[in-house]
Each structure stands twice: as C-alpha cells, then as structure tokens.
Design an enzyme around this catalytic site. Structure first.
Site, PDB file in Angstrom:
ATOM      1  N   PRO A  84       0.809  -1.225   0.000  1.00  0.00           N
ATOM      2  CA  PRO A  84       0.000   0.000   0.000  1.00  0.00           C
ATOM      3  C   PRO A  84       0.840   1.272   0.000  1.00  0.00           C
ATOM      4  O   PRO A  84       0.392   2.302  -0.491  1.00  0.00           O
ATOM      5  CB  PRO A  84      -0.845  -0.117   1.275  1.00  0.00           C
ATOM      6  CG  PRO A  84      -0.179  -1.141   2.103  1.00  0.00           C
ATOM      7  CD  PRO A  84       0.506  -2.068   1.165  1.00  0.00           C
TER       8      PRO A  84
ATOM      9  N   ALA B 181      -3.399  -8.227   5.685  1.00  0.00           N
ATOM     10  CA  ALA B 181      -2.379  -8.401   4.654  1.00  0.00           C
ATOM     11  C   ALA B 181      -1.417  -7.236   4.688  1.00  0.00           C
ATOM     12  O   ALA B 181      -1.808  -6.111   4.995  1.00  0.00           O
ATOM     13  CB  ALA B 181      -3.021  -8.466   3.276  1.00  0.00           C
ATOM     14  N   ASP B 182      -0.155  -7.527   4.396  1.00  0.00           N
ATOM     15  CA  ASP B 182       0.748  -6.430   4.092  1.00  0.00           C
ATOM     16  C   ASP B 182       0.664  -6.137   2.604  1.00  0.00           C
ATOM     17  O   ASP B 182       0.646  -4.993   2.191  1.00  0.00           O
ATOM     18  CB  ASP B 182       2.157  -6.774   4.565  1.00  0.00           C
ATOM     19  CG  ASP B 182       2.219  -6.686   6.086  1.00  0.00           C
ATOM     20  OD1 ASP B 182       2.292  -5.573   6.601  1.00  0.00           O
ATOM     21  OD2 ASP B 182       2.103  -7.722   6.757  1.00  0.00           O
ATOM     22  N   SER B 183       0.560  -7.190   1.813  1.00  0.00           N
ATOM     23  CA  SER B 183       0.375  -7.043   0.370  1.00  0.00           C
ATOM     24  C   SER B 183      -0.351  -8.270  -0.163  1.00  0.00           C
ATOM     25  O   SER B 183      -0.256  -9.353   0.413  1.00  0.00           O
ATOM     26  CB  SER B 183       1.730  -6.946  -0.351  1.00  0.00           C
ATOM     27  OG  SER B 183       2.493  -5.882   0.165  1.00  0.00           O
TER      28      SER B 183
ATOM     29  N   VAL C 256       1.043 -11.733   1.235  1.00  0.00           N
ATOM     30  CA  VAL C 256       2.237 -11.420   2.026  1.00  0.00           C
ATOM     31  C   VAL C 256       1.745 -10.894   3.366  1.00  0.00           C
ATOM     32  O   VAL C 256       1.020  -9.904   3.424  1.00  0.00           O
ATOM     33  CB  VAL C 256       3.106 -10.342   1.342  1.00  0.00           C
ATOM     34  CG1 VAL C 256       4.309 -10.005   2.216  1.00  0.00           C
ATOM     35  CG2 VAL C 256       3.555 -10.815  -0.031  1.00  0.00           C
TER      36      VAL C 256
END
Lengths: 289, 289
Positions: free
Chosen positions: B68, B197-199, B207
């Site tokens: 993000p 989520a981080d990604s 991720v």
C-alpha cells in the site's frame, strides 16, 4: 531428607523438567527406582515390591504425554514378578539391576535409531528440525563430518531449539536458528525434516513438541520428506483421541496476567501418520505404519 | 531540526516501525508528504514537485514488503501532474489536499473491507488470527456483540498478537492467546481463520506476518476456511518470485550472539492462493483470484 521426601522431590522434579526429552526422563525414572529398590525401608520383598509398584505408577501418571516412561516402567514392573525363594536383599539387587539393564537397553536403542537416521541423510543435505531431542542431537553428531547444514526452530516457550543450535555449532555444523513462525519460509531450503518423538501412538501418529505438526504440514507442502526418529520404547498403544497432551503454566509465556486474556500452553501436538514419510527406530526405517 | 533532518528522522521511524501494519504506515507516509508539500523550502512548483517525488520514492524503497505504501504514493504522485498555470502556493495546497484525500480514501476502504468481513462471520463463531492488523481489529470491534470468540497467536518476535488480544479483551470478546507453535493445535477449535495483509500479489498470494502460511496450511488440513481481509490498495502487481520479504535485525530474537549461530528474522511469508478461501476487500468477497 527421608525417603518419602526424596520421592516427592523427584516427582516434582520430573513434573517440572522442561529440558529433558521423554527418553532421558524415562531413564532418570529407572535410575531413581533402582535407588529406591536398594534403599527403601522394608521388612519383606512383598512390601518393597508393593511400594515400588505404587511409586512407578505415580511416575507414569506424572508425565502422561511421554510414552517411554510408561513402556519402560511397565516392563520393569513385569520383571519384578514374585519369586517365593527370594530373600529381601536378593530382591533389592535384582530390581535395581533390571532397572539398570532396561535403562541401558533404551539408551542403546536410541543410539542405534540415531545411527539409522544418520545413514538415511545424504552428504551435503540441509536438515530442518523442531524441539530438542537427545536422539536428534546424536544424529547430528554422527553427521558432523558429512557436510550437512541444520535449520533449527527455537521452540517456544522455553526456546530449547537454542540449546540444540548451540550443540550443533560446537560440532561445526553450520546452523541457522529461526522463530517457529518462520518454519513455513525455511522448510523450502531444507532437503529433509527430521524430529524426535515424545510418543508414537497406535496408528503411527507422532506426539512431539508443539509446532511439529506445522513443520510436517509445511514439509508436505514443499515435498520434503518428514521423518521421525526414536527408539521403539516410545511406541504407545493409545489411539490419538485418548492420549493426554500435557499443558503447563501459562506464565511461562510471559503474557501480562492482569489483562485477563486466557493463555494456553500445551506442550505437545499430534502429527497424523499421513504427514509422516518414515518412522526410524533401532529396527530400521518403516515407511508405512 | 531542519527539513532534511526531519525527513531522515521520519525515514528511520518508518524503517523501524514494527507496531503499525502496512495500511497505517502508508497513511502515515501520506501525512508526512502533505506536511512536506506545505512546508518544504522551494522557489517554484517544479522544484518542490521534484523534491516530493524523490522523497516519495525513498519512502517506497524503505518498506518494500508493504504494497500500500507503493500503491498510494504512486497514485499521489500521479495527481501532482504539472499544471502550467499553477503558482507555488496553489501547488502546495493541492498536493497536501490530495494526500489527505487518498489517506481518507484508504481508511474508508479498510473500514468497508472490515465491515464486509464482519458480515461473513456468523454469530457465535470462533475466529483464529495471526499478527496485528488494524483492519482485523476493526472486524472484531464490529463483531463485539455477535458472541464470537478469538484465538490469537502471539506472533514472534515482537508479540504483536498480545496487543491485539488486549484490544479484544477490552471489547469483551473472549480471547485465547497461544504461542505460534500451538497454531496447529488450536486451529481445530476455530470455525474460520482470518488475517490481514501487508500485500496481495499479482496471483493472489498473500504477504503477511511470518507464520501466516502455517496458519493457512493448518486451516486447510482441518477444513476451516482461510480468509484475508484488506483494502484494495494492498494489491501489488508483483509476482511472488519478485517480491522482497523484509528481514530485520537478528538481535530482536534474543538469541545469545556469542554462540555464533546464524539467526534469521524474516518478517513476512507468502501464502499461495490455493490455500486462500476468499479475499475480502471494500469491493466484497472474491473466492477466485
């Protein structure tokens, strides 16, 4: 300290021991029983026999997740069957000797199982393991000149993986230490996953340090074989549903108690046989249980 | 402190922040850029634009595992496209406003994603999660009167699960906290696994905090659905093989350095789409990626 206090002391020590694996603790129990056989006050063999039986049963109940304690102590009790001719002194000697013989037999079996595992691991392979097992430490010792590498997860709460990593380092084995949460990442760098056992259940299910099941799942996911190595004394006739998984004090985890959150600290988990590629013991490697 | 020092300070803070998730950090970056847009010394819009672009790119490089930050900052840079009529002061105002607007938009998206996840979870269900995500905290806040229970793994090395457990406790949600190693045991008590989520990568791979992949494997093993919930800004166009997983200092793990054992501390792992039952965002639930 009188005999009763010494027994209580040993029971507490056994109950709280987080360092030794199931095999080592079973042998400690046999040593302690040998000592009691030699020294407990008694006026006749029957009386001593009864006291030893009671003590052995209490030891078995103290660590229910550790099959070898039950297996070895039951086998020892069988050897004590009454001999009407026997004098108290002869009974003492025989009981102590049988305990020593079984302990030695268990130690030899673990060493042969470790030898068998070390032969199954190829030159230059990377081995990932979880928890501390004296048998797995022995496997690595035997492999120390075979150019292997080790990945060791720390095994919360008491980080016994660090203890294993320290020993491997002393043997010159290149070792990487990770958190348990990184098992999914590092299993991809391993050729094989290898763990010890606290118990192997009737259907081949493995009872071992909590987190072992996650390692087995992750190994399966990346098609690395997952082996368990232990002496045959670790086999239990219990089915998975009836086996007690020991839980220890929540405070070991260090979570601030005042928060009122429920904290669980179950020491063992069960890995089903479908995730196990092979069971290695002093009898060799079984690929079907 | 001059502007350059303030920027260095912020970059270090961003690099070392272990408390905030990717969405929160991306919004912090936008706040910081809005401040710089308003205050950085410059004599013309072009000069300021160039400085802001350089700074935004440095921010993106600082936390490569957090999509993000890249997505929102790139989008922000696009909105800054030159307007030849614009004076410096107008450009400053517009750049700051665009950053604020994107930050608010991201916050709303996360809140809508959380709302969508909270609707997918039934009354009385037990939810297991791993790591700390402000979006997942919001899901639980919305569920606080729906009689749900939570199982939270601690998430070594920094135990951010404890922080989540504390918040859930404040909302009156019965919460059980476990070590990461116990995930395989406790997933059996859960109806659903839900993580932030981080990604989310190009193929739907997730991720997230290291250990998430183990939770997904364990959930699959016992047929519990595994959902990821995050706003669409967390989507990355990177394929799994080209995505950088951040590694932090080994000393965070507390392993005695003098032993010489290599210690690894990778913060994130990748969960493949085949282990994910659904991707929940502000757009709803996708079951195929």
């Amino acid at each position: 300290m009188n005999y009763s206090q010494a027994q209580d002391e040993f029971l507490r020590e056994l109950s709280e021991d987080r360092r030794r694996g199931a095999g080592e603790l079973a042998r400690r129990c046999l040593e302690m029983l040998a000592e009691c056989a030699a020294q407990l006050p008694a006026s006749a063999p029957e009386e001593l026999h009864e006291d030893l039986r009671r003590l052995a049963e209490e030891l078995m109940r103290t660590r229910p997740s550790m099959a070898p304690i039950k297996t070895l102590l039951e086998r020892w009790l069988q050897t004590l069957a009454k001999n009407p001719e026997e004098k108290l002194k002869e009974f003492r000697t025989r009981a102590a000797e049988e305990a020593g013989r079984l302990s030695e037999f268990s130690l030899q079996a673990a060493a042969r199982a470790a030898g068998c595992a070390s032969e199954a691991i190829g030159e230059g392979q990377t081995v990932i393991t979880h928890g501390y097992s004296s048998t797995i430490a022995e496997v690595f010792r035997l492999l120390r000149n075979k150019d292997v590498m080790a990945i060791v997860s720390e095994a919360r709460p008491l980080l016994e993986g660090w203890r294993l990593a320290k020993r491997l380092q002393q043997w010159g084995i290149p070792t990487t230490c990770i958190t348990d949460a990184q098992i999914g990442l590092f299993v991809e760098l391993a050729d094989v996953a290898l763990v010890g056992a606290d118990s192997v259940l009737a259907d081949g299910s493995l009872v071992n340090k909590a987190g072992t099941r996650l390692l087995a799942l992750a190994a399966r996911e990346c098609e690395a074989p997952f082996y368990v190595c232990c002496e045959s004394f670790k086999r239990s006739s219990a089915p998975p549903g009836e086996f007690e998984l020991e839980e220890k004090e929540a405070k070991e985890l260090g979570f601030p108690e005042k928060l009122g959150v429920r904290v669980r600290n179950i020491y063992f988990d069960v890995t089903p046989p479908r995730l196990i590629s092979g069971w290695i013991s002093e009898e060799g490697i079984r690929t079907v249980y």
